[in-house]
Design a protein around this motif. Structure first.
Motif, PDB file in Angstrom:
ATOM      1  N   LEU A 151       0.828  -1.207   0.000  1.00 14.60           N
ATOM      2  CA  LEU A 151       0.000   0.000   0.000  1.00 14.60           C
ATOM      3  C   LEU A 151       0.866   1.262   0.000  1.00 14.60           C
ATOM      4  O   LEU A 151       0.536   2.245  -0.650  1.00 14.60           O
ATOM      5  CB  LEU A 151      -0.959  -0.026   1.192  1.00 14.60           C
ATOM      6  CG  LEU A 151      -2.042  -1.100   1.133  1.00 14.60           C
ATOM      7  CD1 LEU A 151      -2.853  -1.111   2.416  1.00 14.60           C
ATOM      8  CD2 LEU A 151      -2.932  -0.922  -0.069  1.00 14.60           C
ATOM      9  N   GLY A 152       1.993   1.218   0.719  1.00 12.31           N
ATOM     10  CA  GLY A 152       2.899   2.358   0.724  1.00 12.31           C
ATOM     11  C   GLY A 152       3.538   2.596  -0.625  1.00 12.31           C
ATOM     12  O   GLY A 152       3.633   3.741  -1.095  1.00 12.31           O
ATOM     13  N   VAL A 153       3.964   1.534  -1.291  1.00 14.09           N
ATOM     14  CA  VAL A 153       4.562   1.673  -2.624  1.00 14.09           C
ATOM     15  C   VAL A 153       3.523   2.166  -3.619  1.00 14.09           C
ATOM     16  O   VAL A 153       3.828   2.988  -4.480  1.00 14.09           O
ATOM     17  CB  VAL A 153       5.196   0.343  -3.079  1.00 14.09           C
ATOM     18  CG1 VAL A 153       5.570   0.382  -4.543  1.00 14.09           C
ATOM     19  CG2 VAL A 153       6.422   0.023  -2.239  1.00 14.09           C
ATOM     20  N   SER A 154       2.287   1.703  -3.506  1.00 15.05           N
ATOM     21  CA  SER A 154       1.252   2.162  -4.434  1.00 15.05           C
ATOM     22  C   SER A 154       0.969   3.652  -4.260  1.00 15.05           C
ATOM     23  O   SER A 154       0.823   4.374  -5.245  1.00 15.05           O
ATOM     24  CB  SER A 154      -0.029   1.352  -4.259  1.00 15.05           C
ATOM     25  OG  SER A 154      -0.654   1.632  -3.029  1.00 15.05           O
ATOM     26  N   VAL A 155       0.946   4.137  -3.023  1.00 14.71           N
ATOM     27  CA  VAL A 155       0.764   5.570  -2.790  1.00 14.71           C
ATOM     28  C   VAL A 155       1.971   6.348  -3.303  1.00 14.71           C
ATOM     29  O   VAL A 155       1.832   7.415  -3.887  1.00 14.71           O
ATOM     30  CB  VAL A 155       0.502   5.836  -1.291  1.00 14.71           C
ATOM     31  CG1 VAL A 155       0.561   7.326  -0.975  1.00 14.71           C
ATOM     32  CG2 VAL A 155      -0.849   5.268  -0.889  1.00 14.71           C
ATOM     33  N   PHE A 156       3.150   5.813  -3.123  1.00 13.04           N
ATOM     34  CA  PHE A 156       4.373   6.459  -3.617  1.00 13.04           C
ATOM     35  C   PHE A 156       4.370   6.551  -5.141  1.00 13.04           C
ATOM     36  O   PHE A 156       4.741   7.587  -5.704  1.00 13.04           O
ATOM     37  CB  PHE A 156       5.617   5.701  -3.133  1.00 13.04           C
ATOM     38  CG  PHE A 156       6.906   6.314  -3.570  1.00 13.04           C
ATOM     39  CD1 PHE A 156       7.353   7.495  -2.989  1.00 13.04           C
ATOM     40  CD2 PHE A 156       7.665   5.735  -4.575  1.00 13.04           C
ATOM     41  CE1 PHE A 156       8.542   8.070  -3.395  1.00 13.04           C
ATOM     42  CE2 PHE A 156       8.844   6.298  -4.988  1.00 13.04           C
ATOM     43  CZ  PHE A 156       9.284   7.476  -4.393  1.00 13.04           C
ATOM     44  N   VAL A 157       3.927   5.495  -5.818  1.00 11.40           N
ATOM     45  CA  VAL A 157       3.845   5.512  -7.285  1.00 11.40           C
ATOM     46  C   VAL A 157       2.838   6.548  -7.746  1.00 11.40           C
ATOM     47  O   VAL A 157       3.055   7.253  -8.742  1.00 11.40           O
ATOM     48  CB  VAL A 157       3.491   4.102  -7.814  1.00 11.40           C
ATOM     49  CG1 VAL A 157       3.027   4.143  -9.261  1.00 11.40           C
ATOM     50  CG2 VAL A 157       4.662   3.166  -7.672  1.00 11.40           C
ATOM     51  N   LEU A 158       1.735   6.679  -7.045  1.00 12.43           N
ATOM     52  CA  LEU A 158       0.721   7.671  -7.402  1.00 12.43           C
ATOM     53  C   LEU A 158       1.239   9.085  -7.163  1.00 12.43           C
ATOM     54  O   LEU A 158       0.941  10.008  -7.912  1.00 12.43           O
ATOM     55  CB  LEU A 158      -0.553   7.426  -6.613  1.00 12.43           C
ATOM     56  CG  LEU A 158      -1.761   8.282  -6.977  1.00 12.43           C
ATOM     57  CD1 LEU A 158      -2.178   7.982  -8.412  1.00 12.43           C
ATOM     58  CD2 LEU A 158      -2.898   8.026  -6.027  1.00 12.43           C
ATOM     59  N   TRP A 159       2.028   9.261  -6.123  1.00 16.85           N
ATOM     60  CA  TRP A 159       2.547  10.579  -5.745  1.00 16.85           C
ATOM     61  C   TRP A 159       3.593  11.076  -6.729  1.00 16.85           C
ATOM     62  O   TRP A 159       3.702  12.281  -6.951  1.00 16.85           O
ATOM     63  CB  TRP A 159       3.119  10.478  -4.336  1.00 16.85           C
ATOM     64  CG  TRP A 159       3.603  11.758  -3.780  1.00 16.85           C
ATOM     65  CD1 TRP A 159       2.926  12.949  -3.717  1.00 16.85           C
ATOM     66  CD2 TRP A 159       4.873  11.995  -3.192  1.00 16.85           C
ATOM     67  NE1 TRP A 159       3.706  13.887  -3.110  1.00 16.85           N
ATOM     68  CE2 TRP A 159       4.900  13.333  -2.777  1.00 16.85           C
ATOM     69  CE3 TRP A 159       5.982  11.193  -2.955  1.00 16.85           C
ATOM     70  CZ2 TRP A 159       5.999  13.900  -2.159  1.00 16.85           C
ATOM     71  CZ3 TRP A 159       7.077  11.762  -2.323  1.00 16.85           C
ATOM     72  CH2 TRP A 159       7.081  13.085  -1.946  1.00 16.85           C
ATOM     73  N   ILE A 160       4.344  10.180  -7.349  1.00 14.14           N
ATOM     74  CA  ILE A 160       5.415  10.575  -8.273  1.00 14.14           C
ATOM     75  C   ILE A 160       4.870  11.199  -9.527  1.00 14.14           C
ATOM     76  O   ILE A 160       3.949  10.987 -10.110  1.00 14.14           O
ATOM     77  CB  ILE A 160       6.318   9.375  -8.629  1.00 14.14           C
ATOM     78  CG1 ILE A 160       7.135   8.989  -7.444  1.00 14.14           C
ATOM     79  CG2 ILE A 160       7.204   9.694  -9.798  1.00 14.14           C
ATOM     80  CD1 ILE A 160       8.059   7.827  -7.676  1.00 14.14           C
TER      81      ILE A 160
END
Length: 105
Positions: free
Chosen positions: A96-105
């Motif tokens: 979930l953290g990586v998915s939010v990070f990918v969306l944030w980039i």
């Protein structure tokens, strides 16, 4: 035939609601993964810019996979199964953290 019997055994042991949620979220994960794969292959073959948003597709794939793990985590918590609980919790937060990070980039 071994795979079919394993799925049938999992069906008998699992709560039907949790199983339906896991199947639905796994289908979403596979859908987004195939879309990312086709987008990547088409980007390698031609130089045309794509109208698809690869970050949104990656977010959808990772978020669906994280939610699938979260459903399994809730199922383990409800049925009081302790095996691999901590590892599944860490993996769920990581996805979930990586998915939010990918969306944030």
């Amino acid at each position: 035939m071994k795979l079919v019997s394993r799925i049938q055994e999992k069906y008998r042991k699992s709560n039907k609601l949790f199983l339906a949620l896991k199947v639905l979220l796994s289908a979403f994960t596979i859908f987004f993964a195939v879309r990312v794969l086709f987008l990547s292959i088409s980007g390698l073959v031609s130089s045309d810019t794509s109208t698809d948003f690869p970050n949104l597709l990656l977010f959808g794939m990772l978020f669906s996979l994280g939610l699938s793990n979260a459903v399994e985590l809730v199922e383990k918590f409800v049925t009081k199964k302790k095996e691999y609980f901590t590892l599944l919790l860490i993996t769920t937060f990581f996805l979930l953290g990586v998915s939010v990070f990918v969306l944030w980039i």
